[in-house]
Design a protein around this motif. Structure first.
Motif, PDB file in Angstrom:
ATOM      1  N   GLU A 242       0.821  -1.220   0.000  1.00 44.71           N
ATOM      2  CA  GLU A 242       0.000   0.000   0.000  1.00 44.71           C
ATOM      3  C   GLU A 242       0.852   1.267   0.000  1.00 44.71           C
ATOM      4  O   GLU A 242       0.381   2.344   0.367  1.00 44.71           O
ATOM      5  N   THR A 243       2.114   1.151  -0.424  1.00 51.04           N
ATOM      6  CA  THR A 243       3.031   2.297  -0.339  1.00 51.04           C
ATOM      7  C   THR A 243       2.964   3.225  -1.545  1.00 51.04           C
ATOM      8  O   THR A 243       3.501   4.319  -1.496  1.00 51.04           O
ATOM      9  N   HIS A 244       2.334   2.813  -2.632  1.00 59.04           N
ATOM     10  CA  HIS A 244       2.234   3.654  -3.824  1.00 59.04           C
ATOM     11  C   HIS A 244       0.770   3.756  -4.242  1.00 59.04           C
ATOM     12  O   HIS A 244       0.336   3.165  -5.233  1.00 59.04           O
ATOM     13  N   LEU A 245       0.002   4.502  -3.489  1.00 60.16           N
ATOM     14  CA  LEU A 245      -1.422   4.653  -3.777  1.00 60.16           C
ATOM     15  C   LEU A 245      -1.626   5.507  -5.018  1.00 60.16           C
ATOM     16  O   LEU A 245      -0.982   6.538  -5.194  1.00 60.16           O
ATOM     17  N   LYS A 246      -2.548   5.073  -5.876  1.00 57.90           N
ATOM     18  CA  LYS A 246      -2.872   5.857  -7.061  1.00 57.90           C
ATOM     19  C   LYS A 246      -3.774   7.023  -6.691  1.00 57.90           C
ATOM     20  O   LYS A 246      -3.693   8.102  -7.278  1.00 57.90           O
ATOM     21  N   VAL A 247      -4.664   6.802  -5.732  1.00 60.79           N
ATOM     22  CA  VAL A 247      -5.520   7.866  -5.218  1.00 60.79           C
ATOM     23  C   VAL A 247      -5.495   7.808  -3.698  1.00 60.79           C
ATOM     24  O   VAL A 247      -5.468   6.731  -3.106  1.00 60.79           O
ATOM     25  N   GLN A 248      -5.471   8.951  -3.068  1.00 64.22           N
ATOM     26  CA  GLN A 248      -5.521   9.029  -1.616  1.00 64.22           C
ATOM     27  C   GLN A 248      -6.981   9.013  -1.173  1.00 64.22           C
ATOM     28  O   GLN A 248      -7.706   9.964  -1.398  1.00 64.22           O
ATOM     29  N   THR A 249      -7.395   7.908  -0.597  1.00 60.51           N
ATOM     30  CA  THR A 249      -8.798   7.800  -0.207  1.00 60.51           C
ATOM     31  C   THR A 249      -8.954   6.844   0.958  1.00 60.51           C
ATOM     32  O   THR A 249      -8.210   5.891   1.101  1.00 60.51           O
ATOM     33  N   GLY A 250      -9.916   7.122   1.786  1.00 60.87           N
ATOM     34  CA  GLY A 250     -10.235   6.206   2.867  1.00 60.87           C
ATOM     35  C   GLY A 250     -11.721   5.914   2.892  1.00 60.87           C
ATOM     36  O   GLY A 250     -12.234   5.313   3.826  1.00 60.87           O
ATOM     37  N   ASP A 251     -12.418   6.351   1.828  1.00 64.73           N
ATOM     38  CA  ASP A 251     -13.878   6.218   1.808  1.00 64.73           C
ATOM     39  C   ASP A 251     -14.349   4.869   1.268  1.00 64.73           C
ATOM     40  O   ASP A 251     -15.539   4.560   1.297  1.00 64.73           O
ATOM     41  N   GLY A 252     -13.433   4.067   0.750  1.00 66.07           N
ATOM     42  CA  GLY A 252     -13.807   2.768   0.225  1.00 66.07           C
ATOM     43  C   GLY A 252     -14.395   2.811  -1.170  1.00 66.07           C
ATOM     44  O   GLY A 252     -14.584   1.772  -1.803  1.00 66.07           O
ATOM     45  N   VAL A 253     -14.682   4.002  -1.684  1.00 62.11           N
ATOM     46  CA  VAL A 253     -15.310   4.131  -3.000  1.00 62.11           C
ATOM     47  C   VAL A 253     -14.266   4.028  -4.115  1.00 62.11           C
ATOM     48  O   VAL A 253     -14.436   3.283  -5.079  1.00 62.11           O
ATOM     49  N   ALA A 254     -13.175   4.782  -3.965  1.00 65.56           N
ATOM     50  CA  ALA A 254     -12.140   4.792  -4.998  1.00 65.56           C
ATOM     51  C   ALA A 254     -11.004   3.810  -4.712  1.00 65.56           C
ATOM     52  O   ALA A 254     -10.057   3.729  -5.476  1.00 65.56           O
ATOM     53  N   GLU A 255     -11.118   3.068  -3.626  1.00 64.14           N
ATOM     54  CA  GLU A 255     -10.052   2.141  -3.247  1.00 64.14           C
ATOM     55  C   GLU A 255      -9.680   1.140  -4.342  1.00 64.14           C
ATOM     56  O   GLU A 255      -8.509   0.792  -4.491  1.00 64.14           O
TER      57      GLU A 255
END
Length: 233
Positions: free
Chosen positions: A192-205
């Motif tokens: 999880e060290t190179h996230l494409k989008v910063q999100t914690g909402d579970g929608v864009a995960e």
């Protein structure tokens, strides 16, 4: 002084390319600077445009050549390869784009199609797509191939790291099983060290859960430079 002269020479070469090295891109039909011309600028300038390689560039090139890979003319053939990859993976969810300032190719494999949730077994339906990708890599042997695994932040960091490694290795092994020279391929998991989008909402995960295949063309100049460097060590 030497550095200054090299820099000036590189700038001059780039200027020459800008006015004389144009081709028609088969993907767009538009005129653009030829990658063949870029590849002829010289080792130092061209190398600066390329991203890093898993395990280092020199050893990878020498090892791949020893395994049967060949160098080629980097340029219009790369545009052709991109077009063919797009055609071969159309409708599968795979995204094919140039990367590293247009000197490499990146394939983004979608998580939900490539693997079931939490699994590193390649989905049977997606194997046909990877078969076409492997055939393309065999058709264009003048490249090195990196496979990267990524996850989202759901679950523990340790389990995500392990899953990313397993998925990257699974794709690499599948390509090799379909005839791609193993000397060309390396894999690595980034968790999880190179996230494409910063999100914690579970929608864009889901965008963070992916495997990427990076194709880095090598030329005869690259091979000669790598061999000379290794001999000098």
């Amino acid at each position: 002084m030497k550095t200054s002269r090299k820099f000036t020479a590189a700038i001059a070469a780039l200027s020459l390319v800008a006015v004389s090295g144009c081709v028609t891109d088969p993907n767009t039909g538009q005129q653009k600077v030829s990658r063949t011309a870029i590849g002829g600028i010289g080792g130092a300038a061209a190398g600066a445009l390329l991203g890093g390689l898993i395990g280092g560039r020199t050893g990878r090139i020498v090892g791949a050549v020893g395994g049967g890979a060949i160098g080629g003319v980097v340029g219009y053939k790369m545009d052709q390869q991109i077009k063919q990859l797009k055609d071969q993976t159309a409708g599968s969810g795979v995204d094919v784009t140039p990367t590293d300032n247009g000197t490499a190719i990146l394939l983004n494999l979608p998580d939900g199609v490539t693997f079931a949730t939490g699994s590193y077994d390649i989905s049977p339906g997606f194997q046909q797509v990877l078969d076409k990708v492997a055939a393309n890599f065999i058709q264009y042997p003048n490249s090195l191939i990196d496979v990267y695994g990524y996850t989202d932040t759901v679950g523990s960091a340790d389990s995500n790291q392990r899953l990313s490694e397993q998925r990257a290795q699974a794709v690499a092994n599948y390509l090799i099983s379909r005839g791609v020279n193993s000397g060309r391929i390396r894999w690595m998991g980034f968790g999880e060290t190179h996230l494409k989008v910063q999100t914690g909402d579970g929608v864009a995960e889901p965008l963070n859960r992916r495997v990427e295949i990076k194709v880095i063309p090598i030329s005869q100049q690259d091979i000669q430079a790598a061999q000379q460097q290794q001999q000098g060590q």
